[in-house]
Design a protein around this motif. Structure first.
Motif, mmCIF file in Angstrom:
data_model
loop_
_atom_site.group_PDB
_atom_site.id
_atom_site.type_symbol
_atom_site.label_atom_id
_atom_site.label_comp_id
_atom_site.label_asym_id
_atom_site.label_seq_id
_atom_site.Cartn_x
_atom_site.Cartn_y
_atom_site.Cartn_z
ATOM 1 N N SER A 41 0.865 -1.192 0.000
ATOM 2 C CA SER A 41 0.000 0.000 0.000
ATOM 3 C C SER A 41 0.897 1.235 0.000
ATOM 4 C CB SER A 41 -0.837 0.045 1.274
ATOM 5 O OG SER A 41 -1.759 -0.991 1.304
ATOM 6 N N ALA A 42 0.267 2.390 -0.112
ATOM 7 C CA ALA A 42 1.019 3.642 -0.019
ATOM 8 C C ALA A 42 1.472 3.845 1.431
ATOM 9 C CB ALA A 42 0.115 4.793 -0.447
ATOM 10 N N THR A 47 -2.559 8.107 1.013
ATOM 11 C CA THR A 47 -3.765 8.160 0.175
ATOM 12 C C THR A 47 -4.745 9.204 0.708
ATOM 13 O OG1 THR A 47 -3.411 5.829 -0.295
ATOM 14 C CG2 THR A 47 -5.556 6.724 -0.917
ATOM 15 N N GLU A 74 1.394 4.335 -4.144
ATOM 16 C CA GLU A 74 1.945 2.980 -4.119
ATOM 17 C C GLU A 74 3.271 2.913 -4.881
ATOM 18 O OE1 GLU A 74 -1.207 3.536 -3.650
ATOM 19 O OE2 GLU A 74 -1.793 2.040 -2.161
ATOM 20 N N PHE A 136 -3.636 -1.882 -5.326
ATOM 21 C CA PHE A 136 -4.671 -0.863 -5.477
ATOM 22 C C PHE A 136 -4.810 -0.310 -6.896
ATOM 23 C CE2 PHE A 136 -5.411 3.868 -4.159
ATOM 24 C CZ PHE A 136 -6.772 3.746 -3.939
ATOM 25 N N ARG A 150 -10.934 2.018 -1.742
ATOM 26 C CA ARG A 150 -10.112 2.066 -0.528
ATOM 27 C C ARG A 150 -9.873 0.647 0.000
ATOM 28 N NH1 ARG A 150 -9.051 6.967 1.755
ATOM 29 N NH2 ARG A 150 -7.206 5.791 2.342
ATOM 30 N N GLY A 151 -8.652 0.419 0.436
ATOM 31 C CA GLY A 151 -8.291 -0.912 0.940
ATOM 32 C C GLY A 151 -8.009 -1.921 -0.166
ATOM 33 N N GLY A 152 -7.912 -1.423 -1.409
ATOM 34 C CA GLY A 152 -7.830 -2.315 -2.572
ATOM 35 C C GLY A 152 -6.546 -3.122 -2.709
ATOM 36 N N SER A 153 -5.509 -2.782 -1.949
ATOM 37 C CA SER A 153 -4.264 -3.559 -2.059
ATOM 38 C C SER A 153 -4.466 -5.000 -1.591
ATOM 39 C CB SER A 153 -3.156 -2.928 -1.217
ATOM 40 O OG SER A 153 -2.929 -1.621 -1.650
ATOM 41 N N ASP A 154 -5.409 -5.200 -0.670
ATOM 42 C CA ASP A 154 -5.712 -6.578 -0.249
ATOM 43 C C ASP A 154 -6.147 -7.390 -1.463
ATOM 44 O OD1 ASP A 154 -5.352 -5.775 2.408
ATOM 45 O OD2 ASP A 154 -7.483 -5.352 2.709
#
Ligand code: ADP
Ligand code: ASP
Ligand code: MG
Length: 406
Positions: A41-42, A47, A74, A136, A150-154
């Motif tokens: 993530s960043a 973000t 990121e 993300f 939001r939270g898209g790196s998961d």
């Protein structure tokens, strides 16, 4: 030798010291003889800060430009981690989402991953490198950068794990696993050793932001075993996996709260076929995500319709509904942002009765009024005044015997 996908969230890469800690962890996994793909993530609150910056120059920024901006966060963290690993003598290469072959649809700021061509990632793994991918983000069919919400790196991590057929996907964060409730709200919450995909999916969609819900959908669909664990210490976390028989012995696995909701009520709607269809068709066309819907008993041929929407979509809902009021001959509409949705989740609800009764009794004993209810096989959600949200979490956590002694 196994293949690990290791994802580190913003707080795990907040500053240089954190980046060193992550680099050491990744390096150790590599030294143990495994292949490693890292998703980042960043750094820290990057973000949030970028979003705030955009609002300073334009209250309603164009979504394509928003994605161009947000995707930069990121890119900083992946290149910095690659440099830290180089300093340790490891071979590592950073990549953007597009460079890693991540293709998305065109829904800027909330894009969905449509496919992954991981050729370049695989090539680099074969050369013995640690591959570090921006979470993300991906590339739309028109070659624009899109972000995944939001939270898209998961979701990037799980989707990459599925595409690469990785042995495990580890989500490193600032808590040491999935808890029975957000431990920042309920101090007596306890860490779970395991949780079923379906329970995690409900908790995540109902507000437990420890995992983005779409990442759990991917994990379930492709059978990716997920582990949620802390990046600050070395100890086992929570395994998210297929349900096993004895999971039903526990009635409620966890409690979640969503404070990002709003309630729309349309008064005195004529009670005749086609009115609700028209209303929800227009809301769908305006890209408003409607969740709970309640229609009152009809009186004198009129009824009130209430529904919830994400708080950041309430203005879009307002323009649509206000524009329809005259056409459907309704009396008016109210927009209430002081609500919260509190939910209990557990696969054990399928085989136990009286769960709703216990929930409503616990809330009423504490004088917390329930305004809306929705249920599925493994969850019950209620809408209450937002001021009572944290108290309701505590009350339900205690009522379903989830409190841990400290
Ligand atoms: P990251 O930046 O690593 O992605 P997030 O902030 O997105 O981390 O998610 C971790 C946070 O999720 C925790 O700090 C915690 O406050 C919150 N959270 C909410 N519900 C839960 C839960 N049931 N179990 C663990 N953490 C939870
Ligand atoms: N940096 C993005 C966010 O803050 C994505 C993520 O952290 O998963 O939402
Ligand atoms: Mg997160």
């Amino acid at each position: 030798m196994a293949l690990f996908v290791q994802k580190f969230g913003g707080s795990s890469v907040a500053d240089a010291a954190c980046v060193h800690r992550v680099a050491q962890r990744v390096y150790d996994t590599k030294q143990e003889g495994h292949d490693v793909v890292v998703v980042l993530s960043a750094m820290g609150k990057t973000t949030d800060n970028l979003i705030a910056l955009s609002r300073e120059v334009n209250p309603q920024p164009d979504e394509r430009e928003m994605d161009m901006l947000l995707a930069t966060g990121e890119q900083v963290s992946v290149s910095i981690l690659a440099m830290a690993l180089h300093a340790m003598g490891a071979e590592a290469i950073s990549m953007t989402g597009p460079q890693a072959g991540i293709a998305t649809d065109s829904a800027h700021t909330k894009a969905k991953i449509m496919g992954i061509n991981p050729e370049r990632v695989v090539e680099n793994l074969k050369k013995g490198r640690i591959v570090i991918v921006c979470g993300f983000q991906g590339l739309t069919p028109t070659a624009d950068i899109a972000t995944l919400g939001r939270g898209g790196s998961d979701t990037t991590a799980v989707a990459l794990a599925a595409a690469l057929k990785a042995d495990r996907c580890q989500i490193f964060t600032d808590v040491d696993g999935v808890y029975t409730a957000d431990p920042r709200i309920v101090p007596a919450a306890g860490k779970l050793d395991t949780i079923a995909y379906d329970e995690m999916l409900e908790l995540a969609s109902l507000g437990a932001k420890v995992l983005q819900s779409r990442s759990v959908e991917f994990a379930k669909k492709y059978g990716v075993e997920l582990e949620v664990l802390t990046s600050f210490e070395r100890r086992p976390g929570t395994i998210v996996k297929e349900e096993v028989e004895d999971m039903e012995n526990v009635i409620v696995r966890g409690v979640a709260v969503d404070k990002n909701q709003a309630k729309v009520t349309i008064q005195h709607v004529p009670d005749r076929p086609g009115v609700a269809a028209k209303l929800f068709q227009e809301l769908a066309a305006a890209n408003v995500n409607v969740d709970m819907i309640v229609q009152n008993v009809s009186e004198k041929g009129q009824t009130d319709i209430s529904f919830t929407v994400p708080r950041d979509e309430v203005n879009r809902a307002r323009s649509t509904v206000d524009g329809l009021l005259e056409g459907i001959a309704a009396a008016g509409a109210t927009y209430d942002v002081d609500i919260a949705k509190v939910s209990i989740v557990g696969v054990g609800m399928r085989s136990h009765s009286g769960v709703a009764y216990r929930m409503f009794e616990a809330l009423s004993t504490n004088k917390i009024n329930v305004e809306m209810i929705s249920t599925s096989e493994i969850k019950i959600s209620v809408v209450i005044r937002s001021a009572f949200a944290d108290q309701a979490m505590q009350v339900l956590h205690t009522a379903f015997e989830l409190d841990q002694e400290s």
